[in-house]
Design an enzyme around this catalytic site. Structure first.
Site, PDB file in Angstrom:
ATOM      1  CG  ASP A  16      -1.653  65.916   7.430  1.00  0.00           C
ATOM      2  OD1 ASP A  16      -2.080  66.685   6.538  1.00  0.00           O
ATOM      3  OD2 ASP A  16      -0.739  65.084   7.238  1.00  0.00           O
ATOM      4  NE  ARG A  95       3.942  56.702  15.312  1.00  0.00           N
ATOM      5  CZ  ARG A  95       4.372  57.946  15.438  1.00  0.00           C
ATOM      6  NH1 ARG A  95       4.358  58.547  16.613  1.00  0.00           N
ATOM      7  NH2 ARG A  95       4.811  58.623  14.401  1.00  0.00           N
ATOM      8  CG  ASP A 124       4.109  55.808  12.385  1.00  0.00           C
ATOM      9  OD1 ASP A 124       4.752  54.907  12.974  1.00  0.00           O
ATOM     10  OD2 ASP A 124       4.602  56.915  12.096  1.00  0.00           O
ATOM     11  CB  SER A 175       7.807  63.798   6.728  1.00  0.00           C
ATOM     12  OG  SER A 175       7.155  63.033   7.709  1.00  0.00           O
TER      13      SER A 175
END
Ligand code: ARG
Length: 411
Positions: A16, A95, A124, A175
């Protein structure tokens, strides 16, 4: 096409974010990548190399492990922060740190925007964007993966067309997001909450039934609410966490399987493995019970929940979070001592506690001759304690006592 300036992309090196490099270039940006090392297992030099080969004009790889522990994980541990009482927030905590360095690199590079590779379904994206907005409101935030509307096939085709290497190994059915505080596992068979998480989704923890048959005991030393030693050996935060992940993980400790209420409105099945977090949180909570005044402990419990939510929803840089930190820091001043933990086939149990600040008084708690508790004063205390209830019932008499149909014995 008009040149739009520089953008700093949070870059993991996965498909990605590689495609995002090219896609942002197609939109007219020069792309600078920023890869944060928060303890995930990955070849960072190779990631940097890949970014430059894909077309990035500059690629930063930053070792943020120490800061992650000292400024994000430790405050969360002081707060016993667990979203919905269960999730130790491992992904959520990284994050705001990554956002901080996206902003820092953007300012150094004179970039007009930062970008992340999140989809539109997770939190996120929310965390990145709220945190970046708090730190530098002038920066734009781009979300290529959310905007490009590629199917998996189109994305792979786009990658091939642009010479981006597509991993030849079968894509993991899960994931994964990983750092020192734990590993988050989603998707694949886990999407059905009836399916037991298969062994192959775990990487840090042994299946409890394969873990050693003998219990393992470990002493964790705390200083003002933070762990400072394992079995008497003084250790820095990152090393201590790594060691605990290894030891507790081998005992099968740290697996979490939950249905989580996402900020974006739906329930999701989440699996985590967080050996160090689970052990440390358990030990810390137990030591707090020994050392905190009752009222402080009770007040803190309410704030802990709220704090976990703030971390979850991206409010790390909010004034409320800062105010809670001040309370927790003050409360933690007395949380020093040692917790002895037994690790055994998936469970971590605190089996011993000691502290110079212990509020546990032998002579008050004991039932032996050493007892110094003033039994006589209990009577007067109870009279006063029960007075309000008694008064209420004098004015509003209780219904006659009803009892189930028992066979009466005696008379
Ligand atoms: N549900 C967790 C959170 O929102 C974990 C997300 C992890 N991301 C992933 N790509 N697996 O904090």
């Amino acid at each position: 096409m008009t040149y739009k300036g520089k953008v700093v992309l949070a870059y993991s090196g996965g498909l990605d974010t590689c495609v995002a490099v090219k896609w942002l270039m197609d939109q007219g940006y020069d792309v600078v990548t920023m890869t944060a090392d928060v303890g995930q297992v990955v070849d960072l030099e190779a990631v940097k190399d890949k970014a430059l080969k894909t077309g990035a004009v500059n690629a930063y790889v930053m070792d943020l492990r120490e800061e992650f522990v000292s400024d994000f994980v430790w405050p969360a541990l002081k707060a016993n922060a667990q979203y919905q009482g269960t999730y130790p927030l491992n992904s959520a905590l990284s994050r705001p740190l990554i956002a901080k360095y996206l902003v820092w690199v953007a300012q150094m590079e004179g970039a007009v925007a930062v970008a992340h590779g999140c989809t539109g379904k997770g939190q996120d994206q929310v965390r990145f964007e709220v945190c970046v907005g708090a730190l530098d409101p002038k920066l734009q935030v781009l979300a290529p993966v959310r905007d490009w509307h590629f199917s998996r096939e189109t994305e792979i085709e786009y990658a091939k067309e642009h010479g981006i290497p597509v991993p030849v190994t079968a894509k993991s059915p899960y994931s994964i997001d990983e750092n020192m505080w734990g590993r988050a596992i989603e998707c694949g068979v886990l999407e059905d909450p009836w399916n037991e998480p298969p062994s192959d989704c775990f990487a840090l923890t042994a299946d409890p039934w394969d873990a050693p048959d003998a219990p393992l005991y470990m002493e964790i030393g705390f200083e003002k609410g933070l762990p400072v030693s394992l079995d008497g050996a003084v250790m820095e935060g990152p090393a201590l966490i790594a060691k605990l992940n290894e030891i507790a993980g081998a005992c099968g400790v740290g697996r979490i399987d939950m249905i989580e209420d996402r900020l974006v409105g739906f329930k999701s099945r989440e699996v985590y493995e967080c050996p160090a977090a689970v052990v440390l949180m358990g030990a810390h909570k137990a030591l707090e019970k020994l050392t905190l005044a009752k009222e402080v402990h009770a007040a803190k419990a309410d704030m802990e929940n709220k704090y976990g939510e703030l971390a979850y929803v991206g409010y790390w840089y909010s004034p409320l979070k800062e105010a809670y930190d001040a309370f927790f820091d003050k409360a933690q001043e007395v949380v020093s001592g040692v917790a002895r933990v037994r690790l055994y086939k998936g469970q971590a149990v605190v089996v011993g506690l000691k502290s110079e600040n212990s509020l546990y008084q032998d002579d008050l708690a004991t039932y032996t001759d050493a007892d110094t508790f003033d039994h006589g004063s209990a009577k007067g205390f109870i009279n006063v304690w029960g007075l309000a209830v008694k008064t209420w019932r004098q004015v509003h008499p209780a219904e006659a006592l009803t009892v189930p149909d028992l066979k009466a014995v005696g008379q």
